[in-house]
Design a protein around this motif. Structure first.
Motif, PDB file in Angstrom:
ATOM      1  N   ARG A  75      29.955  -6.619 -27.327  1.00 51.55           N
ATOM      2  CA  ARG A  75      29.071  -7.770 -27.179  1.00 51.55           C
ATOM      3  C   ARG A  75      28.375  -8.056 -28.509  1.00 51.55           C
ATOM      4  O   ARG A  75      28.042  -7.133 -29.255  1.00 51.55           O
ATOM      5  CB  ARG A  75      28.002  -7.507 -26.093  1.00 51.55           C
ATOM      6  N   GLN A  76      28.163  -9.337 -28.753  1.00 51.42           N
ATOM      7  CA  GLN A  76      27.413  -9.766 -29.930  1.00 51.42           C
ATOM      8  C   GLN A  76      26.301 -10.700 -29.487  1.00 51.42           C
ATOM      9  O   GLN A  76      26.567 -11.690 -28.807  1.00 51.42           O
ATOM     10  CB  GLN A  76      28.328 -10.482 -30.931  1.00 51.42           C
ATOM     11  N   TYR A  77      25.078 -10.369 -29.877  1.00 51.35           N
ATOM     12  CA  TYR A  77      23.934 -11.197 -29.520  1.00 51.35           C
ATOM     13  C   TYR A  77      23.085 -11.469 -30.750  1.00 51.35           C
ATOM     14  O   TYR A  77      22.993 -10.641 -31.656  1.00 51.35           O
ATOM     15  CB  TYR A  77      23.067 -10.498 -28.459  1.00 51.35           C
ATOM     16  N   ARG A  78      22.467 -12.627 -30.757  1.00 48.24           N
ATOM     17  CA  ARG A  78      21.503 -12.941 -31.804  1.00 48.24           C
ATOM     18  C   ARG A  78      20.246 -12.102 -31.585  1.00 48.24           C
ATOM     19  O   ARG A  78      19.926 -11.730 -30.463  1.00 48.24           O
ATOM     20  CB  ARG A  78      21.151 -14.430 -31.781  1.00 48.24           C
ATOM     21  N   GLY A  79      19.539 -11.838 -32.664  1.00 46.58           N
ATOM     22  CA  GLY A  79      18.264 -11.159 -32.526  1.00 46.58           C
ATOM     23  C   GLY A  79      17.211 -12.113 -32.005  1.00 46.58           C
ATOM     24  O   GLY A  79      17.372 -13.341 -32.043  1.00 46.58           O
ATOM     25  N   GLY A  80      16.131 -11.559 -31.491  1.00 43.92           N
ATOM     26  CA  GLY A  80      15.043 -12.395 -31.004  1.00 43.92           C
ATOM     27  C   GLY A  80      14.411 -13.189 -32.132  1.00 43.92           C
ATOM     28  O   GLY A  80      14.233 -12.674 -33.233  1.00 43.92           O
ATOM     29  N   SER A  81      14.079 -14.419 -31.874  1.00 41.93           N
ATOM     30  CA  SER A  81      13.438 -15.259 -32.883  1.00 41.93           C
ATOM     31  C   SER A  81      12.654 -16.358 -32.192  1.00 41.93           C
ATOM     32  O   SER A  81      12.853 -16.643 -31.011  1.00 41.93           O
ATOM     33  CB  SER A  81      14.488 -15.883 -33.811  1.00 41.93           C
ATOM     34  N   ASN A  82      11.758 -16.998 -32.958  1.00 36.99           N
ATOM     35  CA  ASN A  82      10.958 -18.077 -32.386  1.00 36.99           C
ATOM     36  C   ASN A  82      11.804 -19.294 -32.034  1.00 36.99           C
ATOM     37  O   ASN A  82      11.329 -20.181 -31.318  1.00 36.99           O
ATOM     38  CB  ASN A  82       9.843 -18.471 -33.357  1.00 36.99           C
ATOM     39  N   GLY A  83      13.034 -19.344 -32.518  1.00 39.94           N
ATOM     40  CA  GLY A  83      13.944 -20.405 -32.112  1.00 39.94           C
ATOM     41  C   GLY A  83      14.253 -20.357 -30.628  1.00 39.94           C
ATOM     42  O   GLY A  83      14.700 -21.352 -30.045  1.00 39.94           O
ATOM     43  N   GLN A  84      14.002 -19.181 -30.003  1.00 36.06           N
ATOM     44  CA  GLN A  84      14.228 -19.024 -28.567  1.00 36.06           C
ATOM     45  C   GLN A  84      12.989 -19.379 -27.743  1.00 36.06           C
ATOM     46  O   GLN A  84      12.990 -19.201 -26.526  1.00 36.06           O
ATOM     47  CB  GLN A  84      14.656 -17.586 -28.279  1.00 36.06           C
ATOM     48  N   SER A  85      11.964 -19.896 -28.389  1.00 35.85           N
ATOM     49  CA  SER A  85      10.754 -20.301 -27.672  1.00 35.85           C
ATOM     50  C   SER A  85      11.004 -21.587 -26.898  1.00 35.85           C
ATOM     51  O   SER A  85      11.348 -22.611 -27.484  1.00 35.85           O
ATOM     52  CB  SER A  85       9.597 -20.504 -28.656  1.00 35.85           C
ATOM     53  N   SER A  86      10.815 -21.543 -25.597  1.00 35.08           N
ATOM     54  CA  SER A  86      10.970 -22.751 -24.784  1.00 35.08           C
ATOM     55  C   SER A  86       9.905 -23.782 -25.133  1.00 35.08           C
ATOM     56  O   SER A  86      10.135 -24.985 -24.988  1.00 35.08           O
ATOM     57  CB  SER A  86      10.874 -22.392 -23.296  1.00 35.08           C
ATOM     58  N   LEU A  87       8.752 -23.329 -25.600  1.00 33.26           N
ATOM     59  CA  LEU A  87       7.680 -24.259 -25.950  1.00 33.26           C
ATOM     60  C   LEU A  87       8.078 -25.165 -27.100  1.00 33.26           C
ATOM     61  O   LEU A  87       7.910 -26.392 -27.013  1.00 33.26           O
ATOM     62  CB  LEU A  87       6.412 -23.482 -26.327  1.00 33.26           C
ATOM     63  N   ILE A  88       8.614 -24.606 -28.160  1.00 29.64           N
ATOM     64  CA  ILE A  88       9.006 -25.423 -29.318  1.00 29.64           C
ATOM     65  C   ILE A  88      10.119 -26.387 -28.922  1.00 29.64           C
ATOM     66  O   ILE A  88      10.127 -27.553 -29.327  1.00 29.64           O
ATOM     67  CB  ILE A  88       9.438 -24.537 -30.494  1.00 29.64           C
ATOM     68  N   GLN A  89      11.063 -25.908 -28.119  1.00 25.84           N
ATOM     69  CA  GLN A  89      12.125 -26.813 -27.677  1.00 25.84           C
ATOM     70  C   GLN A  89      11.581 -27.872 -26.716  1.00 25.84           C
ATOM     71  O   GLN A  89      12.111 -28.993 -26.666  1.00 25.84           O
ATOM     72  CB  GLN A  89      13.262 -26.023 -27.036  1.00 25.84           C
ATOM     73  N   PHE A  90      10.535 -27.551 -25.969  1.00 26.92           N
ATOM     74  CA  PHE A  90       9.915 -28.556 -25.106  1.00 26.92           C
ATOM     75  C   PHE A  90       9.320 -29.679 -25.951  1.00 26.92           C
ATOM     76  O   PHE A  90       9.437 -30.860 -25.598  1.00 26.92           O
ATOM     77  CB  PHE A  90       8.836 -27.915 -24.238  1.00 26.92           C
ATOM     78  N   PHE A  91       8.681 -29.339 -27.055  1.00 29.37           N
ATOM     79  CA  PHE A  91       8.171 -30.370 -27.961  1.00 29.37           C
ATOM     80  C   PHE A  91       9.302 -31.306 -28.387  1.00 29.37           C
ATOM     81  O   PHE A  91       9.154 -32.530 -28.406  1.00 29.37           O
ATOM     82  CB  PHE A  91       7.548 -29.731 -29.203  1.00 29.37           C
ATOM     83  N   ASP A  92      10.451 -30.720 -28.751  1.00 27.93           N
ATOM     84  CA  ASP A  92      11.609 -31.527 -29.155  1.00 27.93           C
ATOM     85  C   ASP A  92      12.084 -32.436 -28.028  1.00 27.93           C
ATOM     86  O   ASP A  92      12.397 -33.610 -28.242  1.00 27.93           O
ATOM     87  CB  ASP A  92      12.766 -30.620 -29.595  1.00 27.93           C
ATOM     88  N   VAL A  93      12.146 -31.872 -26.825  1.00 28.03           N
ATOM     89  CA  VAL A  93      12.654 -32.634 -25.683  1.00 28.03           C
ATOM     90  C   VAL A  93      11.787 -33.848 -25.394  1.00 28.03           C
ATOM     91  O   VAL A  93      12.292 -34.966 -25.247  1.00 28.03           O
ATOM     92  CB  VAL A  93      12.744 -31.731 -24.429  1.00 28.03           C
ATOM     93  N   VAL A  94      10.472 -33.665 -25.322  1.00 26.83           N
ATOM     94  CA  VAL A  94       9.612 -34.786 -24.931  1.00 26.83           C
ATOM     95  C   VAL A  94       9.526 -35.836 -26.034  1.00 26.83           C
ATOM     96  O   VAL A  94       9.276 -37.019 -25.754  1.00 26.83           O
ATOM     97  CB  VAL A  94       8.204 -34.310 -24.527  1.00 26.83           C
ATOM     98  N   LEU A  95       9.768 -35.425 -27.283  1.00 30.93           N
ATOM     99  CA  LEU A  95       9.731 -36.382 -28.389  1.00 30.93           C
ATOM    100  C   LEU A  95      11.115 -36.941 -28.718  1.00 30.93           C
ATOM    101  O   LEU A  95      11.238 -37.808 -29.586  1.00 30.93           O
ATOM    102  CB  LEU A  95       9.121 -35.725 -29.635  1.00 30.93           C
TER     103      LEU A  95
END
Length: 449
Positions: free
Chosen positions: A290-310
């Motif tokens: 298995r290969q997985y990315r490391g944890g990062s703030n890119g996985q924050s649903s909050l930041i992506q929510f900002f993108d979605v609503v805008l």
């Protein structure tokens, strides 16, 4: 999955609030409704708890792998609540990363000691190698991650959302937060991870506000939408102000050379001895690479929510026929949270209203409010770039003199150019962040030819 809390009451103008509990959204946004437990209730899990408690010492003394091998394979049947499932996931994910990256030096598996079927479901391996995650961790980690709908690796949810304790009720108050599970036990690590907790908590309330705004797109209620965009701008600025506090208690050299390597994933880590990722040994001849990315703030649903609503669209690292990086890392979010983002994206387009040529004052006010909120998000991404420069780019040019330990996750630090630095999420760090910022700036440009 059991909901964290039921959000009720009036959103605005007496209208009933949108119930987001089915998406595991609470009055603390994507954080739990209450402070997570700091231990599992059943003494059966004491072996896990003891390793978690002594993780910094076990890593520093190069005894983490021996401690894991001495474990029994424990059942998950004794986990009695959703909070305990999360606690188990955090423990196991931290131990897994410590096992992989916490050795004194990388050990390789030779072709002679690794024999796998084409299906990769049976094997004979050298279990001294960090490429192999043993059943003591793999078996329960696969079960808890499946239950929580997250990958069996250390994600942002495991490192941040579910790994904190608060002495009060305000999760945005950094002075009230402590870090239960840590790789290093340092103040720098605690501050680094808890800053993100406070940032998430700072958004408490904005999710309901913006969902009401998206709902108002259908009725063209410009007043509701404009007011919400003003609140969103303030929220983004508040989140950014917390990010800028990173320097207060997080030392850049300690972060880069001691903490960051232990947060690394198993994807794109060929230079660090993981050409195929990590083999998840389930015992009895079963397992899988298995290969997985490391944890990062890119996985924050909050930041992506900002993108979605805008309505900010990202195409970074997207190959023909494949999703962008931003879309890919949604799979690293808890299942209910990523479903919430899909739900929000389907509700309506605030940007669509802002793009229309204004003919009234209220339309012009909405346009101005949209541009201001989007510019605030762009500036937040500029702040992120400055933080990355201070904590990754500049330290990568400086030798570590804080101890003898080898930096095993060295694929990024071995690069000579800052443009080649790789983030824990597996992306080329600076180009990715700059492109994300530029894509946000593009969304703010409403007067197109």
């Amino acid at each position: 999955m059991s909901p964290h809390a039921v959000i009720s009451g009036a959103a605005r103008d007496g209208k009933p609030a949108i119930d987001l509990s089915k998406f595991a959204v609470t009055h603390n946004a994507f954080l739990p409704a209450s402070s997570p437990p700091t231990s599992l209730s059943d003494s059966y899990y004491e072996p896990w708890e003891l390793i978690a408690q002594h993780l910094p010492t076990l890593i520093e003394s190069n005894r983490i792998r021996d401690a894991v091998r001495d474990l029994a394979v424990l059942s998950t049947d004794g986990l009695v609540s959703e909070e305990e499932w999360r606690r188990a996931y955090v423990i196991l994910a931290f131990i897994a990363n410590a096992y992989i990256w916490g050795g004194e030096k990388p050990e390789q598996v030779s072709d002679q000691t690794l024999v796998l079927h084409d299906s990769l479901d049976a094997h004979s391996v050298n279990l001294d190698a960090p490429q192999i995650l043993p059943p003591q961790i793999t078996a329960p980690l696969l079960r808890v991650s499946s239950h929580l709908e997250v990958p069996p690796a250390l994600t942002y949810a495991g490192a941040n959302l579910w790994n904190f304790s608060c002495s009060g009720s305000d999760f945005a108050d950094l002075d009230s937060l402590t870090l239960p599970i840590s790789f290093t036990g340092t103040e720098s690590e605690a501050w680094f991870l808890l800053i993100s907790v406070a940032m998430e908590a700072k958004a408490a309330g904005i999710l309901q506000t913006m969902m009401a705004a998206l709902d108002a797109v259908k009725t063209r209620d410009y007043h509701v939408i404009t007011s919400a965009l003003g609140e969103l701008r303030g929220c983004i600025e508040g989140v950014g102000a917390l990010l800028e506090r990173m320097h207060e208690k997080c030392d850049p050299l300690v972060f880069y050379h001691k903490i960051r390597p232990l947060l690394a994933g198993s994807m794109n880590m060929e230079a660090s001895g993981l050409p195929k990722g990590v083999f998840y040994d389930q015992g009895s001849g079963k397992g899988q690479w298995r290969q997985y990315r490391g944890g990062s703030n890119g996985q924050s649903s909050l930041i992506q929510f900002f993108d979605v609503v805008l309505g900010v669209e990202h195409h970074t690292h997207g190959k023909p026929g494949q999703p962008s990086y931003h879309a890919e890392v949604r799979e690293y979010m808890p299942g209910p949270h990523r479903r919430f983002l899909v739900h929000a994206a389907r509700m309506g387009s605030i940007r669509g209203l802002a793009l229309a040529e204004p003919t009234t004052d209220e339309q012009r006010r909405l346009r101005d409010a949209y541009a201001a909120a989007t510019q605030a998000l762009s500036e937040f991404r500029n702040k992120h770039i400055r933080i990355v420069t201070r904590y990754i780019v500049l330290p990568s040019r400086q030798p570590w003199t804080g101890g003898p330990r080898t930096n095993l996750a060295s694929s990024s630090s071995s690069r000579k150019s800052e443009l080649g630095l790789v983030g824990t999420g597996g992306t080329e760090l600076i180009p990715f962040l700059r492109t994300s910022r530029d894509e946000t700036c593009e969304a703010a440009r409403l007067n197109k030819e």
